[in-house]
Design a protein around this motif. Structure first.
Motif, PDB file in Angstrom:
ATOM      1  N   GLU A   1      38.317  44.675  35.361  1.00 12.59           N
ATOM      2  CA  GLU A   1      37.001  44.050  35.234  1.00 12.59           C
ATOM      3  C   GLU A   1      37.060  42.853  34.284  1.00 12.59           C
ATOM      4  O   GLU A   1      36.488  41.806  34.558  1.00 12.59           O
ATOM      5  N   LYS A   2      37.788  43.012  33.164  1.00  6.34           N
ATOM      6  CA  LYS A   2      37.909  41.909  32.209  1.00  6.34           C
ATOM      7  C   LYS A   2      38.601  40.714  32.855  1.00  6.34           C
ATOM      8  O   LYS A   2      38.189  39.566  32.652  1.00  6.34           O
ATOM      9  N   GLU A   3      39.631  40.961  33.654  1.00 11.83           N
ATOM     10  CA  GLU A   3      40.321  39.868  34.355  1.00 11.83           C
ATOM     11  C   GLU A   3      39.392  39.183  35.349  1.00 11.83           C
ATOM     12  O   GLU A   3      39.399  37.958  35.484  1.00 11.83           O
ATOM     13  N   ALA A   4      38.589  39.985  36.048  1.00 12.83           N
ATOM     14  CA  ALA A   4      37.634  39.423  37.008  1.00 12.83           C
ATOM     15  C   ALA A   4      36.600  38.558  36.288  1.00 12.83           C
ATOM     16  O   ALA A   4      36.241  37.472  36.765  1.00 12.83           O
ATOM     17  N   LEU A   5      36.135  39.016  35.127  1.00  9.32           N
ATOM     18  CA  LEU A   5      35.178  38.232  34.344  1.00  9.32           C
ATOM     19  C   LEU A   5      35.825  36.961  33.813  1.00  9.32           C
ATOM     20  O   LEU A   5      35.191  35.897  33.793  1.00  9.32           O
ATOM     21  N   LYS A   6      37.094  37.049  33.406  1.00  5.13           N
ATOM     22  CA  LYS A   6      37.816  35.853  32.931  1.00  5.13           C
ATOM     23  C   LYS A   6      37.972  34.847  34.076  1.00  5.13           C
ATOM     24  O   LYS A   6      37.800  33.647  33.876  1.00  5.13           O
ATOM     25  N   ASP A   7      38.255  35.336  35.271  1.00  4.94           N
ATOM     26  CA  ASP A   7      38.362  34.451  36.438  1.00  4.94           C
ATOM     27  C   ASP A   7      37.023  33.769  36.722  1.00  4.94           C
ATOM     28  O   ASP A   7      36.973  32.581  37.047  1.00  4.94           O
ATOM     29  N   LEU A   8      35.949  34.531  36.610  1.00  9.42           N
ATOM     30  CA  LEU A   8      34.618  33.969  36.840  1.00  9.42           C
ATOM     31  C   LEU A   8      34.282  32.939  35.761  1.00  9.42           C
ATOM     32  O   LEU A   8      33.730  31.876  36.058  1.00  9.42           O
ATOM     33  N   LEU A   9      34.633  33.236  34.514  1.00  4.93           N
ATOM     34  CA  LEU A   9      34.422  32.278  33.431  1.00  4.93           C
ATOM     35  C   LEU A   9      35.215  30.998  33.695  1.00  4.93           C
ATOM     36  O   LEU A   9      34.692  29.895  33.526  1.00  4.93           O
ATOM     37  N   GLU A  10      36.442  31.142  34.129  1.00  6.00           N
ATOM     38  CA  GLU A  10      37.265  29.978  34.461  1.00  6.00           C
ATOM     39  C   GLU A  10      36.567  29.117  35.521  1.00  6.00           C
ATOM     40  O   GLU A  10      36.502  27.895  35.408  1.00  6.00           O
ATOM     41  N   ASP A  11      36.016  29.769  36.536  1.00  9.01           N
ATOM     42  CA  ASP A  11      35.299  29.067  37.592  1.00  9.01           C
ATOM     43  C   ASP A  11      34.078  28.331  37.023  1.00  9.01           C
ATOM     44  O   ASP A  11      33.803  27.186  37.394  1.00  9.01           O
ATOM     45  N   GLU A  12      33.353  29.001  36.128  1.00  8.17           N
ATOM     46  CA  GLU A  12      32.174  28.379  35.505  1.00  8.17           C
ATOM     47  C   GLU A  12      32.566  27.168  34.659  1.00  8.17           C
ATOM     48  O   GLU A  12      31.877  26.143  34.674  1.00  8.17           O
ATOM     49  N   ILE A  13      33.657  27.279  33.920  1.00  9.08           N
ATOM     50  CA  ILE A  13      34.119  26.164  33.078  1.00  9.08           C
ATOM     51  C   ILE A  13      34.495  24.973  33.963  1.00  9.08           C
ATOM     52  O   ILE A  13      34.132  23.828  33.665  1.00  9.08           O
ATOM     53  N   LYS A  14      35.178  25.228  35.049  1.00  6.84           N
ATOM     54  CA  LYS A  14      35.561  24.149  35.971  1.00  6.84           C
ATOM     55  C   LYS A  14      34.323  23.501  36.594  1.00  6.84           C
ATOM     56  O   LYS A  14      34.260  22.281  36.762  1.00  6.84           O
ATOM     57  N   ASP A  15      33.337  24.322  36.936  1.00  2.00           N
ATOM     58  CA  ASP A  15      32.094  23.814  37.515  1.00  2.00           C
ATOM     59  C   ASP A  15      31.353  22.938  36.498  1.00  2.00           C
ATOM     60  O   ASP A  15      30.905  21.834  36.830  1.00  2.00           O
ATOM     61  N   LEU A  16      31.246  23.425  35.276  1.00  7.93           N
ATOM     62  CA  LEU A  16      30.582  22.654  34.224  1.00  7.93           C
ATOM     63  C   LEU A  16      31.341  21.361  33.939  1.00  7.93           C
ATOM     64  O   LEU A  16      30.724  20.302  33.735  1.00  7.93           O
ATOM     65  N   TYR A  17      32.654  21.427  33.935  1.00 13.13           N
ATOM     66  CA  TYR A  17      33.478  20.253  33.682  1.00 13.13           C
ATOM     67  C   TYR A  17      33.230  19.189  34.756  1.00 13.13           C
ATOM     68  O   TYR A  17      33.007  18.018  34.449  1.00 13.13           O
ATOM     69  N   SER A  18      33.219  19.612  35.997  1.00 13.63           N
ATOM     70  CA  SER A  18      32.939  18.684  37.091  1.00 13.63           C
ATOM     71  C   SER A  18      31.539  18.092  36.949  1.00 13.63           C
ATOM     72  O   SER A  18      31.332  16.890  37.122  1.00 13.63           O
TER      73      SER A  18
END
Length: 167
Positions: free
Chosen positions: A3-20
């Motif tokens: 679950e923690k890895e899945a949340l980290k993956d989702l956070l990574e996606d959010e960071i990339k989205d915000l960066y864009s």
């Protein structure tokens, strides 16, 4: 642990989205400033451009903390918000009304960003990324401040906006 890895993956996606989103805004905000008729509105956009550039740097710092690349994703939501802003800039008519339309577009951008930052903060808190949370909260606070400035400028403009004729 999964679950923690899945949340980290989702956070990574959010960071990339915000960066864009923030990178797109570094190109769009100068156009909003240039298209504004009201000096206070123009200055608000110019000031927020500097904040946006700092937010891009913060997201790059977060990416290093998380050991990810911040690029590689296109934020289509922000692309849509920017297109709406371009429509507001292309309108013709009363300068005050046009500026109110620009403020509406800017407000939608701020709310979109706030939603992204709030989501990323929640995810980072859940997985114990304290430094990431702190950096994200700083950007969120700037977005909230930008929205507040837009609301205040809109209130000032509305007090002098043309009124609909009584029926």
């Amino acid at each position: 642990m999964a679950e923690k890895e899945a949340l980290k993956d989702l956070l990574e996606d959010e960071i990339k989205d915000l960066y864009s989103a923030e990178k797109q805004l570094t190109k769009a905000i100068p156009k909003m400033a240039k298209g504004s008729n009201n000096a206070a509105l123009r200055e608000a956009f110019k000031g927020h451009l500097q904040e946006t550039e700092a937010q891009v740097q913060r997201l790059e710092q977060i990416a290093k903390l998380l050991e990810i690349k911040p690029s590689g994703k296109k934020c289509v939501g922000m692309e849509g918000c920017i297109k709406e802003g371009a429509e507001a800039l292309s309108e013709e008519g009363n300068e005050t009304v046009l500026d109110l339309g620009i403020i509406g577009a800017g407000s939608r951008v701020e709310h979109y960003e706030m939603a992204g930052y709030l989501t990323a903060i929640s995810l980072a808190e859940q997985i114990g990324e304290k430094e990431t949370v702190s950096l994200l909260k700083k950007s969120l606070s700037e977005e909230q401040g930008a929205e507040d400035k837009l609301r205040k400028i809109a209130a000032t403009l509305l007090s002098g906006a043309p009124q609909k004729a009584a029926a």
